[in-house]
Design an enzyme around this catalytic site. Structure first.
Site, mmCIF file in Angstrom:
data_model
loop_
_atom_site.group_PDB
_atom_site.id
_atom_site.type_symbol
_atom_site.label_atom_id
_atom_site.label_comp_id
_atom_site.label_asym_id
_atom_site.label_seq_id
_atom_site.Cartn_x
_atom_site.Cartn_y
_atom_site.Cartn_z
ATOM 1 N N SER A 204 9.977 4.499 23.526
ATOM 2 C CA SER A 204 10.319 4.941 22.170
ATOM 3 C C SER A 204 9.637 4.222 21.022
ATOM 4 C CB SER A 204 11.825 4.851 21.960
ATOM 5 O OG SER A 204 12.403 6.041 22.396
ATOM 6 N N LYS B 50 15.365 1.283 12.040
ATOM 7 C CA LYS B 50 15.738 2.453 12.834
ATOM 8 C C LYS B 50 17.259 2.583 12.743
ATOM 9 C CE LYS B 50 15.112 4.307 17.523
ATOM 10 N NZ LYS B 50 14.472 4.087 18.828
ATOM 11 N N SER C 166 11.655 7.933 20.538
ATOM 12 C CA SER C 166 12.668 8.190 19.548
ATOM 13 C C SER C 166 12.438 7.470 18.220
ATOM 14 C CB SER C 166 14.037 7.775 20.100
ATOM 15 O OG SER C 166 14.075 6.392 20.351
HETATM 16 N N1 GLN Z 1 12.005 9.362 25.874
HETATM 17 C C1 GLN Z 1 12.739 8.452 26.689
HETATM 18 C C2 GLN Z 1 14.164 8.909 26.794
HETATM 19 O O1 GLN Z 1 14.493 9.899 26.222
HETATM 20 C C3 GLN Z 1 12.674 7.069 26.118
HETATM 21 C C4 GLN Z 1 13.548 6.896 24.937
HETATM 22 C C5 GLN Z 1 13.596 5.478 24.452
HETATM 23 O O2 GLN Z 1 12.760 4.656 24.765
HETATM 24 N N2 GLN Z 1 14.605 5.202 23.669
HETATM 25 O O3 GLN Z 1 14.968 8.285 27.439
#
Ligand code: GLN
Length: 471
Positions: free
Chosen positions: A177, A78, A153
């Site tokens: 995410s 990532k 994400s």
């Molecule tokens: N969708 C959540 C956020 O925007 C979780 C994102 C994540 O786990 N990095 O914070």
């Protein structure tokens, strides 16, 4: 050639294939399919050269009978994992051109083992989002239906594994995410106990919630990866000296005799789509037939998860983003003075979601509001943690769907709060810092759904065991 890494590793060891062959295969797949998927970013000649050199090195390690199951296997990183000398941007304009002068613990460990870095995968900007749509490189499309998002994400990692562009991938999970994109793309996604894996050298979003995990083709693969990446690290003071078991040996039988499974009823009231409920109930029935003891439980703190997360996360974001001032990282500017240069870098460099969180977080932390918001959210966090601790006295694992519905269409969630609701079922585990895994749980009209299995702190072994039995 795309197979679970366990199988690939056996083939590498027996000499059926070489790491160079395998790496060439995945590079070709990326070249063929990344145009429509956009799972990998900054992919080019330099990435390919880097991967092939690593593969050659891996082949020599294997030839000497050294290394481990991850040696020679191509994986996606990532784009928040610093890789020395390779552009790493968190998919933000503010970091365009940044080539880390060092790499973090997990990336360095993988390099030492002879794993092959095949490229960086797409993410929402600094991992803020649930669709990869906030990435400065654009959305990652879902391999099961290109009109839909891959989730986020870690959408690039999930789509990459699902589409066969890499054998497995690293991801981060702060609020969902890893699990949500895994569910949307039909792969396994493991979020570990907070502190089980080192965060050193990984770009932070919300430091008390961020965890490093993996997206794999099977739970068995996740067990292998975890064994090699978990453990104490001197460079990360939040990684306790808790033993790392050989998770693979805890898996194996499809038997769940005596396993106590709790079904938190609040999750089933979260606007579940009919098909998701049906697939979930099917898995519960399967678990029952395998001998599990299943009972409903109530976790009343669940309903506060979203509110708590969206105070704590932006507060920590506002602090973590302060380091991106345009002076040390990212594009240079010809601003005339310091303040102008801050303005220019942060105005141009950050996208809307990052700016929104900096503003909310700064507000929640400011004098006068700190007690009303941040401190209160932390208190509710403690209550959530206690509620889970209590539940795990009675149950070995808790089962819920990972998301209320299947992957949504690109561009269809324009309201930020609607996007926040995407993680309504994954946030509580993040708030409590407990491990949770998402495994594929059947499809609805061709789109995958996910089953979430949560366990007590450092209970990765038991969630992996249940995950393997049910998938
Ligand atoms: N969708 C959540 C956020 O925007 C979780 C994102 C994540 O786990 N990095 O914070």
């Amino acid at each position: 050639m795309h197979k679970p890494l366990k199988k690939l590793s056996e083939e590498l060891r027996s000499g059926t294939i070489s790491s160079v062959e395998l790496t060439k295969y995945y590079l070709e797949e990326i070249n063929k399919r990344n145009g429509e998927l956009n799972a990998f970013v900054n992919f080019g000649k330099e990435t390919e050269k880097n991967a092939l050199e690593m593969a050659k090195h891996a082949d020599s390690i294997i030839k000497n009978g050294e290394g481990n199951e991850l040696t020679g296997i191509p994986l996606g990183l990532k784009d928040v994992f610093c890789e020395k000398g390779m552009e790493t941007t968190a998919c933000s304009n503010i970091l365009k051109g940044f080539k880390p002068p060092y790499e973090g613990t997990i990336v360095a460990r993988l390099r030492k083992m002879g794993a092959v870095f095949i490229g960086h995968t797409n993410t929402d900007e600094f991992t803020m989002g649930a669709s990869t749509e906030t990435s400065c490189y654009g959305t990652t499309h879902n391999p099961h239906d290109l009109k839909r998002t891959s989730g986020g994400s870690s959408g690039g990692s999930a789509a990459g594994v699902a589409a066969g562009l890499c054998a497995w991938a690293l991801g981060t999970d702060t609020g969902g995410s890893i699990r949500q994109p895994a569910a949307y793309c039909g792969v396994t996604g493991l979020k570990v106990t907070y502190g089980r894996t080192s965060r050193y050298g990984v770009m932070s979003m919300a430091s008390s919630l961020d965890t490093i995990g993996c997206l794999t083709q099977t739970p068995e693969d996740a067990a292998i990866v975890l064994k090699h990446i978990a453990g104490h690290d001197e460079m990360d003071g939040t990684t306790p000296k808790v033993d790392v078991p050989d998770y693979s040996t805890l898996l194996g039988t499809k038997d769940l005799k005596g396993i106590r499974i709790g079904l938190p009823k609040e999750y089933l009231g979260m606007g579940l789509k009919d098909g998701v409920r049906k697939n979930f109930e099917h898995s519960i029935e399967q678990a029952r037939q395998m001998g599990a003891e299943i009972k409903e439980i109530s976790l009343p703190m669940t309903e506060h998860g979203l509110a708590v997360y969206y105070i704590i996360c932006p507060s920590e974001v506002s602090a973590n983003m302060a380091r991106y001032d345009g002076l040390r990282f990212g594009p240079t500017s010809d601003a005339k003075n310091l303040v102008e240069s801050y303005f220019e870098a942060r105005t141009k460099g950050f996208g809307d979601e990052v700016k929104r969180r900096i503003m909310i977080g700064t507000y929640a932390l400011s004098a006068g509001y700190y007690d009303a918001y941040y401190r209160k959210a932390q208190r509710v966090r403690t209550l959530t943690l206690r509620e889970f601790d209590q539940a795990f006295k009675e149950f070995d694992v808790l089962l819920t769907p990972t998301t209320p519905h299947v992957a949504f269409e690109c561009g269809s969630l324009s309201d930020p709060v609607q996007m926040y609701l995407e993680d309504v079922m994954t946030l509580p585990a993040s708030i409590a810092g407990i491990p949770a895994i998402s495994v594929p749980n059947g499809k609805i009209d061709g789109m995958p759904t996910g089953l979430q299995i949560m366990g007590p702190h450092f209970g990765e072994g038991q969630i992996l065991k249940v995950a393997q039995a049910l998938s």
